[in-house]
Design an enzyme around this catalytic site. Structure first.
Site, short mmCIF file in Angstrom:
data_model
loop_
_atom_site.label_atom_id
_atom_site.label_comp_id
_atom_site.label_asym_id
_atom_site.label_seq_id
_atom_site.Cartn_x
_atom_site.Cartn_y
_atom_site.Cartn_z
N ASP B 126 12.41 55.13 17.28
CA ASP B 126 11.34 54.46 17.19
C ASP B 126 11.81 53.00 17.86
O ASP B 126 12.95 52.34 17.33
CB ASP B 126 10.93 54.27 15.72
N HIS B 133 4.73 41.73 17.32
CA HIS B 133 5.16 42.33 15.74
C HIS B 133 6.43 41.90 15.52
O HIS B 133 6.62 41.44 14.47
CB HIS B 133 5.15 43.75 16.17
N GLU B 199 1.78 51.87 10.30
CA GLU B 199 2.02 51.29 11.67
C GLU B 199 1.61 52.19 12.92
O GLU B 199 1.84 53.15 13.16
CB GLU B 199 3.66 51.30 11.86
N GLU B 201 1.26 53.09 16.45
CA GLU B 201 2.15 53.30 17.46
C GLU B 201 1.63 54.01 18.48
O GLU B 201 0.95 55.10 18.25
CB GLU B 201 3.51 53.80 17.03
N ASP B 233 3.68 55.48 11.83
CA ASP B 233 4.92 55.35 11.24
C ASP B 233 4.88 54.62 9.84
O ASP B 233 5.12 53.61 9.46
CB ASP B 233 5.79 54.52 12.13
N ARG B 237 7.28 49.23 2.49
CA ARG B 237 8.24 48.08 2.64
C ARG B 237 9.22 47.32 1.56
O ARG B 237 10.07 46.85 2.10
CB ARG B 237 7.02 46.88 2.62
N GLN B 240 11.94 49.62 2.09
CA GLN B 240 12.84 49.03 3.31
C GLN B 240 13.35 47.94 3.14
O GLN B 240 14.42 47.72 3.66
CB GLN B 240 11.66 49.14 4.55
N LYS B 253 11.08 54.77 5.67
CA LYS B 253 10.49 55.29 6.74
C LYS B 253 10.44 57.02 6.70
O LYS B 253 9.39 57.59 7.28
CB LYS B 253 11.00 54.95 8.20
N THR B 257 5.90 60.61 8.88
CA THR B 257 5.39 60.11 10.20
C THR B 257 4.36 60.99 10.69
O THR B 257 4.63 62.10 10.62
CB THR B 257 6.50 59.89 11.20
N GLU B 368 1.88 42.55 8.80
CA GLU B 368 1.61 41.42 9.62
C GLU B 368 0.14 40.76 8.97
O GLU B 368 -0.04 39.53 8.76
CB GLU B 368 1.48 41.70 10.94
#
Lengths: 428, 428
Positions: B126, B133, B199, B201, B233, B237, B240, B253, B257, B368
């Site tokens: 990844d 970002h 996320e 991607e 993904d 948080r 993480q 993570k 996925t 974000e």
């Protein structure tokens, strides 16, 4: 004495009847599973095709015909036990002459076979389970605050690169890579790594996995682990230190990882289980899901592990350490890993991270031994080293011993450094 | 109109003859490769067993009978081209009635098949290739210094967990995990994640790999990439942020996925290639091994990508972004990845990292959009969200369009959040 009537416990050199590690060898373009006994290998695929195996369940017999151990791993502890009992029965002194003669047909001298990687490794996770390693590395970069606040609460780990795991003996090409610019306005350097290191590790091989979304409770974690091997997590410290923030090690590690060719079943290591390392006074207890009384009582392994530089030339013993000094047990690593529902699969590797002990002579990498290159090591032949030079060979060995028991020698893990490619990889 | 005489470019809905993405479906307990055309799938395994395929080379035909695309990927660009030409010839309007009738036997309505993951993913990497970002996330944690010094020199990336990649539609169980203690002397929390994120991607699927130790020059990198898919993904948080130092994201993570079921060949996206994002004035040039004029001219892809929350209920479009805004091209990612000799293998995934654009409405994750949970989003139905709630569904969609060309719709990638297990995973 012919092979078929040999007594395997004489001159077993750590590979006697109490050990029986699994491996694989190449034959006629394919790969066959085998088990090591003394300085010989028993061809398991040939056994499986013979009626000497008639007593084994069909699916177990079929798993022995595969090119990797993964099918056997997926069968689980009862099947592993059945196979180990059978292997002992056909190799022990008390086996009938008929069995010995038959089995003798499938036994080859170790030096006549080419060994291969015996597992297909879907995912490789590298932990950081030695407090001594984490602290010494932390002191180099954060002298006032070497250990991060999470260290004593979770077995820190990261995903490694599975594709570049190679069997012991494979030569390791020095990697190219980017490293930190000399100052902020200069471009980074791109060249062969000038800080190539090794890391002494113990690899735990996953047997049966878990279903995605279903964590493994710590009381059951041991049943999901099949065996151990020695692992050298080659590291390019200059590449690693430039790239690793914020997402962790990547190209500083992914160029190669070596693993010993023999997987020692945990069943063979039962007599060498010891209590988990007592936590130093003042350290927090692990949270309840990471704490299990049985695991605390016998979740660590008393394995003496050594690293040597150019062992054939007797240049330098580098470290003598022991896996019992790890801060986290393998069961804690597996339980933490799956606590979010992540699925382990047969053949996955959970590596311990650098196996460093409390004394400096038990530090498992150059980064610790030379304080990140600042204090070169004096070799026995008069040379000095801060990092690995081209042509250097690192050999990891390990053994277990107890009074009154036959000792066990883990498979060696070696690798020699090849020079980097002479020119930069081609650009446009 | 019967299937065998259908004109596939009418009502193709982004899956016309110019697209032809690959997938897999379950049938009678096994998995068959297929290609999508409109709202139908063509069973490639059935084709391969029929003499309608006689013109295809044997090894290509054999690759179509496998349960995954990996064998086809390993055959390389010439074989991919041959297959694509053949598929076009049998599906186009001008095909003979005989061919149409025969092919019609192997075509099934999409809504009658169960789709599966069409690749075996050995390794999942990844990246972090959106500057927008990286900067927005950096601003949350290091307001004075959001971008680390390495960001503009190397495509930052890390190894992800391959085993927990699931096909679109698979439900995602909210993970348990440790998160930061309320103060330094308190124990960490262990519970269901309270900061579950997505996320957006783009995943690049590796075709032919490279030999360990042999980097891929940037001029050749494109030939090693087969296709693209959408990827979510999922990220916890709170887990993480507690675990990620110093070794990067791990359990935050690795619980899941999601990937779209259709792999769009890069051959279909040729008309949608655009120049790489011009580097802002003052930014350093990439080092020579990461710079290629052809790649700068057409190494980016003009793919419009959207994320929506509970799209069926029209709750909320979350983001509209475009993969052309990435700071690094796929060729740069592949070349960097192999610059140390690391070997890519067929079926490996190189994911872009969160595809965020310059405007806030193009930010590809809640972290974000809500500034790490500080500013809840107002949904169209009056609800608010800082993070994902149980039952929420995230849907990623993407399309390419150009005047005069048939548009292309990438396969959707969806996943709905299941509640965490009600009790903590069992401890001792």
């Amino acid at each position: 004495m012919s092979i078929e009537t040999k007594s395997w416990n004489e001159d077993a050199n750590g590979f006697g009847l109490n050990h029986l590690p699994y491996g694989a060898f190449r034959a006629n373009g394919s790969t066959c599973l085998c088990v090591r006994i003394g300085d010989f290998v028993l061809d398991l695929a040939a056994c499986a095709a013979d009626d000497v195996c008639d007593s084994l369940p069909v699916e177990l017999r079929k798993s022995l015909t595969q090119p990797t151990l993964n099918s056997l791993l997926a069968l689980g502890p009862q099947s592993w036990h059945t196979l180990r009992e059978w292997l002992t029965s056909v190799l022990e002194e008390a086996a009938s002459d008929e069995v010995k003669t038959r089995i003798g047909l499938f036994i080859h001298p170790l030096d006549k076979v080419e060994l291969a990687l015996p597992i297909s490794i879907g995912n490789y996770t590298d932990f950081y389970a030695s407090l001594h390693h984490a602290r010494r590395v932390g002191e180099l970069f954060r002298p006032d605050n070497p250990l991060l606040p999470n260290y004593k609460h979770i077995p820190i780990g990261y995903h490694g690169r599975a594709s570049s795991i190679v069997v012991s003996g494979t030569e390791i090409r020095r990697p190219w890579g980017q490293s930190r610019p000399p100052n902020e306005s200069a471009p980074p350097n791109f060249g062969p790594s000038a800080a190539l290191d090794y890391e002494v590790e113990l690899a735990f091989i996953v047997g049966q996995g878990n279903v995605l979304g279903e964590p493994i409770p710590i009381a059951e974690a041991g049943q999901h682990l099949f065996g151990v091997a020695l692992l050298n997590d080659w590291s390019a410290r200059d590449i690693q230190s430039w790239e690793y923030q914020p997402l962790g090690p990547f190209l500083g590690k992914s160029f190669a990882t070596s693993i010993s060719p023999w997987i020692t079943p945990l069943a063979a290591l039962e007599p060498f289980r010891v209590p988990a390392l007592p936590r130093p006074a003042g350290d927090p207890q692990p949270l309840p899901h990471l704490y299990n009384e049985v695991d605390q009582q016998n979740g660590a392994l008393d394995i003496h592990v050594s690293a040597a530089l150019n062992a054939a030339a007797r240049d330098m013993p580098l470290a003598q350490t022991n896996s019992r000094d790890l801060y986290w047990t393998a069961a804690q690593m597996a339980t933490h890993h799956t606590s979010n529902g992540c699925n382990l699969q047969p053949g996955d590797i959970l590596a311990s991270g650098t196996l460093s002990g409390p004394e400096r002579g038990s530090a498992g990498c150059f980064m610790e031994l030379t304080r990140n290159g600042a204090e070169p090591l004096q070799l026995l032949n008069g040379d000095r080293r801060t990092w690995l030079q081209d042509g250097d060979e690192i050999t990891l060995t390990a053994f277990c011993e107890r009074p009154g028991l036959q000792h066990i020698q883990l498979g060696r893990c070696t690798g020699r450094i090849l020079p980097a490619h002479p020119a930069a990889p081609q650009s446009s």
